[in-house]
Design a protein around this motif. Structure first.
Motif: not given
Ligand code: FES
Lengths: 167, 151
Positions: A66, A70, A81, A83, A104-108, A124
């Motif tokens: 990972r 920014s 700015e 991130s 799907h709906l934009g979670c990380t 998750p």
């Protein structure tokens, strides 16, 4: 006479040749100077969308890493700015930089956080799953692969550009 | 999801996936106590923004629940109950309240949902990256409380 002629012509020949070489040398010296002079303009035109993420090419392995960085956003009122993150990995001889936003709906999504599927990206929120190269796993909510950043390597360092959809 | 038109639309079409409401609890005060209230508010917003960004497909970040500092705990709790009931009736099943105001610690909100109190620190002097990191660290304490209810 003929000898003198010969000598002159050789001198001429050398002169021409040296001028030629000098010309090349001058060109060789000038080119970077011209480029340096032009570069800021070029950068303003297109390159500025790419940002360094502080990772060198040889640090990229098959294991997704990972990176957080920014970017400058200009929304018309003020610039701010924002991130961003990406998962960077090596796939064959390509470098992939995946967007962590679940399709799907934009979670990380995160790498390896699901104990049963340690070699996958996991969302998750509704347990979406993606393979190492970002391909969505059928039977989980996401219906397309993770988006990818445009990748550029400059002087051995990784630069990321805009995000594109796949599939 | 956020409190804006686009997300409200998305929510309508994806309702069954969005079952968790996050409500920031923000004290309001003028005068001497204003600065502290502002710091708490800013801190709590950064924190809840972070949570929303990470879990946007499953949580709805509702507008902050605000109250004057002198409002009594009972009154605050009563109003918060009304909010919660309202959104429960709209299909939300999990509620997470986030605050930096220590006075919520005496409030018994167990049957409303999960109430987390995180003491505020000033973020004003930090650059974007540093701020992001500290917020993420604090958020890690909250995340399990929310996600362990999901399955
Ligand atoms: S948002 Fe990732 S699975 Fe639903």
């Amino acid at each position: 006479m003929s000898e003198k002629n010969h000598r002159v012509s050789r001198r001429q020949f050398l002169t021409y040749t040296l001028t030629g070489v000098g010309g090349f040398m001058a060109a060789g010296m000038l080119a970077p100077m011209v480029r340096m002079a032009l570069d800021p303009a070029l950068e303003a035109a297109g390159d500025s969308e790419f940002v360094s993420v502080g990772l060198s090419e040889d640090e990229v392995s098959e294991e997704p890493q990972r990176v957080d960085f920014s970017i400058e956003l200009d929304d018309g009122w003020y610039s701010s700015e924002q991130s961003r993150s990406a998962w960077v990995l090596r796939e064959g001889n390509e470098i992939l930089a995946l967007s962590p936003i679940c399709t799907h709906l934009g979670c990380t999504v995160n790498w390896g956080t699901n104990e049963e599927n340690p070699e996958e990206f996991f969302c998750p929120c509704h347990f979406g799953r993606f393979e190492r190269d970002g391909t969505n796993i059928p039977g989980t909510p996401p219906t397309r692969p993770l988006d990818v950043y445009e990748v550029e390597v400059r002087d051995g360092m990784i630069y990321l550009g805009q995000i594109n959809q796949r599939g | 999801m956020r409190w804006n038109e686009n997300d409200a639309k998305t929510y309508q079409s994806a309702k069954e996936y969005v079952d968790t409401a996050i409500i920031p609890l923000l004290p309001v005060a003028g005068g001497k106590e204003q600065e502290e209230a502002v710091r708490m508010g800013e801190f709590t917003s950064y924190l809840t923004d972070f949570l929303e960004r990470q879990y946007t497909g499953r949580v709805y970040l509702l507008p902050p629940f605000t109250y004057l500092k002198e409002e009594s705990t009972e009154d605050r709790l009563e109003r918060l109950k009304t909010w919660t009931e309202h959104f429960k009736n709209q299909g939300f099943s999990h509620f997470l309240y986030v605050t930096s105001d220590s006075r919520w610690r005496q409030a018994d909100a167990r049957d409303l949902g999960e109430l987390v109190w995180i003491p505020a620190f000033s973020l004003a002097e930090m650059d974007t990256n540093k701020r992001q990191q500290s917020i993420e660290q604090q958020a890690q304490q909250i995340i399990p409380l929310m996600t362990e209810k999901w399955s």
